[in-house]
Design a protein around this motif. Structure first.
Motif, PDB file in Angstrom:
ATOM      1  N   SER A 130       4.675   0.382   3.960  1.00  0.00           N
ATOM      2  CA  SER A 130       3.560  -0.036   4.854  1.00  0.00           C
ATOM      3  C   SER A 130       2.847   1.190   5.430  1.00  0.00           C
ATOM      4  O   SER A 130       3.432   2.497   4.982  1.00  0.00           O
ATOM      5  CB  SER A 130       4.382  -0.663   6.312  1.00  0.00           C
ATOM      6  N   VAL A 131       1.807   1.235   6.243  1.00  0.00           N
ATOM      7  CA  VAL A 131       0.928   2.300   6.584  1.00  0.00           C
ATOM      8  C   VAL A 131       1.544   2.430   7.888  1.00  0.00           C
ATOM      9  O   VAL A 131       2.130   1.812   8.738  1.00  0.00           O
ATOM     10  CB  VAL A 131      -0.430   1.910   6.633  1.00  0.00           C
ATOM     11  N   VAL A 132       1.393   3.867   8.410  1.00  0.00           N
ATOM     12  CA  VAL A 132       2.003   4.254   9.892  1.00  0.00           C
ATOM     13  C   VAL A 132       0.602   4.758  10.494  1.00  0.00           C
ATOM     14  O   VAL A 132      -0.206   5.800  10.069  1.00  0.00           O
ATOM     15  CB  VAL A 132       2.918   5.386   9.718  1.00  0.00           C
ATOM     16  N   ARG A 164      -5.678   6.384   1.120  1.00  0.00           N
ATOM     17  CA  ARG A 164      -4.400   6.417   1.803  1.00  0.00           C
ATOM     18  C   ARG A 164      -4.324   5.109   2.506  1.00  0.00           C
ATOM     19  O   ARG A 164      -5.561   4.754   3.307  1.00  0.00           O
ATOM     20  CB  ARG A 164      -4.526   7.511   2.558  1.00  0.00           C
ATOM     21  N   GLY A 165      -3.298   4.370   2.540  1.00  0.00           N
ATOM     22  CA  GLY A 165      -2.891   3.212   3.284  1.00  0.00           C
ATOM     23  C   GLY A 165      -3.467   1.864   2.640  1.00  0.00           C
ATOM     24  O   GLY A 165      -3.160   0.720   3.089  1.00  0.00           O
ATOM     25  N   ALA A 166      -4.370   2.170   1.636  1.00  0.00           N
ATOM     26  CA  ALA A 166      -4.740   0.735   0.907  1.00  0.00           C
ATOM     27  C   ALA A 166      -3.771   0.347   0.146  1.00  0.00           C
ATOM     28  O   ALA A 166      -2.751   0.948  -0.462  1.00  0.00           O
ATOM     29  CB  ALA A 166      -5.979   1.476  -0.048  1.00  0.00           C
ATOM     30  N   THR A 167      -3.804  -0.931  -0.141  1.00  0.00           N
ATOM     31  CA  THR A 167      -2.807  -1.626  -1.171  1.00  0.00           C
ATOM     32  C   THR A 167      -3.220  -1.448  -2.499  1.00  0.00           C
ATOM     33  O   THR A 167      -4.310  -1.795  -2.926  1.00  0.00           O
ATOM     34  CB  THR A 167      -3.019  -3.374  -0.723  1.00  0.00           C
ATOM     35  N   VAL A 199       2.585  -3.033  -7.349  1.00  0.00           N
ATOM     36  CA  VAL A 199       1.467  -3.989  -7.080  1.00  0.00           C
ATOM     37  C   VAL A 199       1.722  -4.346  -5.627  1.00  0.00           C
ATOM     38  O   VAL A 199       2.887  -5.140  -5.597  1.00  0.00           O
ATOM     39  CB  VAL A 199       1.278  -4.917  -8.026  1.00  0.00           C
ATOM     40  N   GLY A 200       0.971  -4.281  -4.672  1.00  0.00           N
ATOM     41  CA  GLY A 200       1.475  -4.764  -3.313  1.00  0.00           C
ATOM     42  C   GLY A 200       1.748  -3.566  -2.456  1.00  0.00           C
ATOM     43  O   GLY A 200       1.629  -4.010  -1.251  1.00  0.00           O
ATOM     44  N   SER A 201       2.365  -2.398  -2.887  1.00  0.00           N
ATOM     45  CA  SER A 201       2.667  -1.531  -2.135  1.00  0.00           C
ATOM     46  C   SER A 201       1.446  -0.630  -1.531  1.00  0.00           C
ATOM     47  O   SER A 201       0.379  -0.910  -2.184  1.00  0.00           O
ATOM     48  CB  SER A 201       3.563  -0.548  -2.642  1.00  0.00           C
ATOM     49  N   ARG A 202       1.593   0.276  -0.523  1.00  0.00           N
ATOM     50  CA  ARG A 202       0.486   1.154  -0.028  1.00  0.00           C
ATOM     51  C   ARG A 202       0.564   2.274  -0.599  1.00  0.00           C
ATOM     52  O   ARG A 202       1.645   2.952  -0.846  1.00  0.00           O
ATOM     53  CB  ARG A 202       0.799   1.217   1.610  1.00  0.00           C
ATOM     54  N   ALA A 203      -0.627   3.056  -0.806  1.00  0.00           N
ATOM     55  CA  ALA A 203      -0.799   4.364  -0.951  1.00  0.00           C
ATOM     56  C   ALA A 203      -0.369   5.414   0.076  1.00  0.00           C
ATOM     57  O   ALA A 203      -1.030   5.268   1.340  1.00  0.00           O
ATOM     58  CB  ALA A 203      -2.423   4.647  -1.348  1.00  0.00           C
ATOM     59  N   ALA A 204       0.570   5.982  -0.191  1.00  0.00           N
ATOM     60  CA  ALA A 204       1.170   7.099   0.920  1.00  0.00           C
ATOM     61  C   ALA A 204       0.050   8.269   1.260  1.00  0.00           C
ATOM     62  O   ALA A 204       0.164   8.922   2.359  1.00  0.00           O
ATOM     63  CB  ALA A 204       2.476   7.703   0.597  1.00  0.00           C
TER      64      ALA A 204
END
Length: 188
Positions: free
Chosen positions: A88-90, A34-37, A66-71
């Motif tokens: 983005s991450v929160v 979670r949160g990783a690119t 590619v380049g988005s974040r894992a929710a």
């Protein structure tokens, strides 16, 4: 013999139409926290017959993924859906997330939604009738991230993001129930 040829033709037609209904979609080639690119090496393309209710990401959208974040934590072999990615991450750098437990008297009856801008009013320590009402009220600007009802207590926990330097004070005041929430305008 003619029946076998006809059955074979029907089977071939069914197989062809079944293959025609598959889509090239993205799946995870490896685990992504979670949160990783999400990297190019984290995804692969497969052809599947996909239910439209899954909102699977088409292979043609690979460059967007590619380049988005894992929710959330994503596991290898999992279908990539719109809900599994985030821009983005929160919380972002410079912000902290604080959970604030509120009763119905401490928040508006209007439903809150993720992204709502709110003001948290830190009530004076003596607001329970023991004095201290003359203190100046302090407010903290925040954004709603999530809400969950707690059936056992009848309260609602509102997860908010605030500036990191205000998080500790908010958490301490929230722990004693000294926070009220004000919904700001939704007009853009």
């Amino acid at each position: 013999m003619a029946a076998l040829v006809a059955a074979g033709g029907l089977l071939a037609a069914y197989a062809y139409t079944s293959l025609d209904r598959t889509e090239a979609v993205l799946v995870l080639a490896g685990d992504v926290a979670r949160g990783a690119t999400i990297e190019q090496s984290d995804i692969s393309v497969v052809r599947l017959s996909v239910d439209p209710a899954l909102s699977a990401v088409a292979a043609t959208d690979e460059s967007r993924i590619v380049g988005s974040r894992a929710a959330a934590d994503l596991w290898a072999g999992t279908l990539v859906t719109e809900d599994s990615i985030a821009e983005s991450v929160v919380p972002v750098t410079g912000e902290s997330m604080v959970g604030v437990s509120l009763t119905s008297a401490q928040m508006p009856s209007e439903p809150l939604y993720a992204g709502d801008q709110v003001r948290l009013v830190l009530t004076p320590e003596g607001a329970d009738g023991s004095g201290g009402l003359g203190q100046t009220l302090r407010t903290i600007d925040a954004a709603v991230v999530n809400m969950s009802d707690v059936a056992e207590t009848g309260s609602t926990v509102v997860d908010v993001t605030v500036a990191s330097d205000e998080a500790a004070e908010l958490a301490a005041v929230a722990a004693r129930g000294g926070v009220a929430l004000v919904l700001e305008t939704r007009e853009k």
